[in-house]
Scaffold this active site. Structure first.
Site, short mmCIF file in Angstrom:
data_model
loop_
_atom_site.label_atom_id
_atom_site.label_comp_id
_atom_site.label_asym_id
_atom_site.label_seq_id
_atom_site.Cartn_x
_atom_site.Cartn_y
_atom_site.Cartn_z
N ASP A 259 -3.04 -6.92 -5.44
CA ASP A 259 -4.40 -6.61 -5.01
C ASP A 259 -4.74 -7.56 -3.87
O ASP A 259 -5.00 -8.74 -4.09
CB ASP A 259 -5.37 -6.78 -6.18
CG ASP A 259 -6.82 -6.51 -5.79
OD1 ASP A 259 -7.09 -6.24 -4.59
OD2 ASP A 259 -7.70 -6.59 -6.67
N SER B 149 -4.92 0.24 14.05
CA SER B 149 -5.52 1.55 14.26
C SER B 149 -6.11 1.59 15.66
O SER B 149 -6.34 0.55 16.28
CB SER B 149 -6.63 1.76 13.22
OG SER B 149 -7.55 2.75 13.62
N ASN C 238 0.79 -2.84 5.44
CA ASN C 238 0.28 -1.49 5.65
C ASN C 238 -1.02 -1.23 4.90
O ASN C 238 -1.87 -0.48 5.35
CB ASN C 238 1.35 -0.48 5.21
CG ASN C 238 0.81 0.92 5.07
OD1 ASN C 238 0.71 1.68 6.03
ND2 ASN C 238 0.44 1.29 3.83
N THR D 241 -9.31 -7.41 2.27
CA THR D 241 -8.14 -6.59 1.97
C THR D 241 -7.28 -6.32 3.20
O THR D 241 -6.04 -6.30 3.12
CB THR D 241 -8.58 -5.24 1.36
OG1 THR D 241 -9.43 -5.50 0.24
CG2 THR D 241 -7.38 -4.42 0.91
N SER E 280 0.82 4.03 -2.37
CA SER E 280 0.43 5.11 -3.27
C SER E 280 0.81 6.46 -2.66
O SER E 280 0.97 6.59 -1.44
CB SER E 280 -1.07 5.07 -3.56
OG SER E 280 -1.82 5.16 -2.37
N TYR F 267 -24.08 -5.35 7.57
CA TYR F 267 -22.79 -4.70 7.35
C TYR F 267 -22.80 -3.23 7.73
O TYR F 267 -23.73 -2.49 7.44
CB TYR F 267 -22.40 -4.83 5.88
CG TYR F 267 -21.08 -4.18 5.53
CD1 TYR F 267 -19.87 -4.77 5.90
CD2 TYR F 267 -21.03 -2.98 4.83
CE1 TYR F 267 -18.66 -4.18 5.57
CE2 TYR F 267 -19.83 -2.39 4.48
CZ TYR F 267 -18.64 -2.99 4.86
OH TYR F 267 -17.44 -2.41 4.55
N GLY G 36 0.81 -1.22 0.00
CA GLY G 36 0.00 0.00 0.00
C GLY G 36 0.83 1.26 0.00
O GLY G 36 0.91 1.97 1.00
#
Length: 323
Positions: free
Chosen positions: A86, A167, A113, A134, A35, A189, A33
């Site tokens: 992915d 987190s 990450n 993910t 970007s 959800y 991750g």
């Protein structure tokens, strides 16, 4: 922790890297991750100044190339290897892992990450809810497949590390809903609840990985703090971020909250990856670059839940995690 550098809320990733430059030199590190404007990018950028090799990942090849070029422009000597990955797809995870396993060098540090945060309900090709796939199942499978590469880096004085970026949301709610993990239901959800469950799963996985590896791999989890990353600019995330009180109606950060800069946010990841004082603290949870197990919710530190999560995740990926 033993004597050495003292870190705080304001400590930056570069400051941590400077403190542990000898631990970073010669290391091969993979960061998922990466970007631009992300925590992963800042992590990779700082490590690239000192490491032997930094493997950066992203699911978008064009954005991944942009990250590589940006790091190389600032640090011409950096050895960067871009890897398309992915994490929501088992097939992509397996392909990416095979690409790394085909390389000759070992892997010293794996930094999990990447995350899908506050996304709408959607099933992956493997039948999982996207956020949990993910943030938890994909990284679990990726770590499992790269374990031989990690073990190959071990020496009498070095134990390979796996870092899970969790987190403060690990403390939200009641923890992982094991039924929802195996049988996702759109009617039940909630973006926010699923995010908290995924971040609790990160902590539990670090604890159980450290336990099961029996000293062969040291795993850690952490909370980086509240940071204005690219996630805060995604339209589908903004309503949730506004509802939990971190973004205002103008879509800007609420100033009263304790925000960190990206360099400050990446600091704790660097500490988890390289601070030698953590060698005898496998499974630890970090905040502000320091061990902070006292911040863990009971559901994120329960050994029974960690073991159950591990067993269910092995069942989902269809194979055992062996060392």
């Amino acid at each position: 922790m033993s004597t050495g550098p003292t870190f705080s809320f304001a400590t930056t990733a570069d400051e941590v890297a400077t403190a542990f430059v000898n631990e970073i030199k010669g290391k091969n590190v993979l960061v998922t991750g990466t970007s631009l404007k992300s925590l992963g990018f800042e992590t990779a950028r700082v490590i690239a100044k000192h490491a032997n090799l930094v493997i950066i990942t992203g699911y978008n090849a064009e954005r991944l190339k942009l990250s590589e070029e940006t790091i190389k422009k600032e640090i011409p000597q950096a050895n960067i290897y871009p890897l398309v990955l992915d994490l929501s797809s088992f097939a992509s995870v397996r392909k990416a892992a095979a690409e790394i396993n085909a390389r000759t060098e070992p892997l010293h540090v794996l930094i999990n990450n990447a995350a899908a945060s506050f996304v709408d309900f959607k099933l992956t090709a493997d039948g999982l809810e996207t956020q949990l796939a993910t943030d938890h199942v994909g990284p679990f499978l990726f770590t499992k497949l790269l374990t031989p590469k990690l073990l190959a880096s071990a020496t009498p004085t070095y134990t390979p590390r796996v870092v899970f970026v969790s987190s403060a949301a690990q403390a939200v709610g009641t923890g992982v809903d094991f039924d929802a993990l195996e049988n996702p239901d759109p009617a039940k959800y909630s973006k926010q609840v699923a995010y908290g469950q995924a971040k609790s799963a990160n902590v539990l996985t670090a604890i159980e990985l450290s336990k099961r590896s029996k000293g062969k791999i040291n795993a850690y989890s952490l909370q980086p703090g509240l940071i204005f990353t690219n996630i805060f600019e995604k339209e589908d995330s903004i309503p949730t971020l506004q509802s939990i009180g971190v973004l205002g109606e103008d879509k800007k950060a609420i100033a009263e909250r304790p925000w960190k800069t990206l360099p400050q946010g990446a600091a704790t990841t660097l500490a988890a990856a390289f601070d030698p004082r953590l060698n005898d603290k496998p499974g630890a949870f970090l905040d502000d670059s320091t061990v902070a197990d006292h911040l863990l919710a009971p559901h994120s530190s329960d050994p029974a839940k960690a073991e159950r999560l591990w067993n269910i995740t092995e069942k989902i990926i269809g194979e055992a995690f062996v060392f």
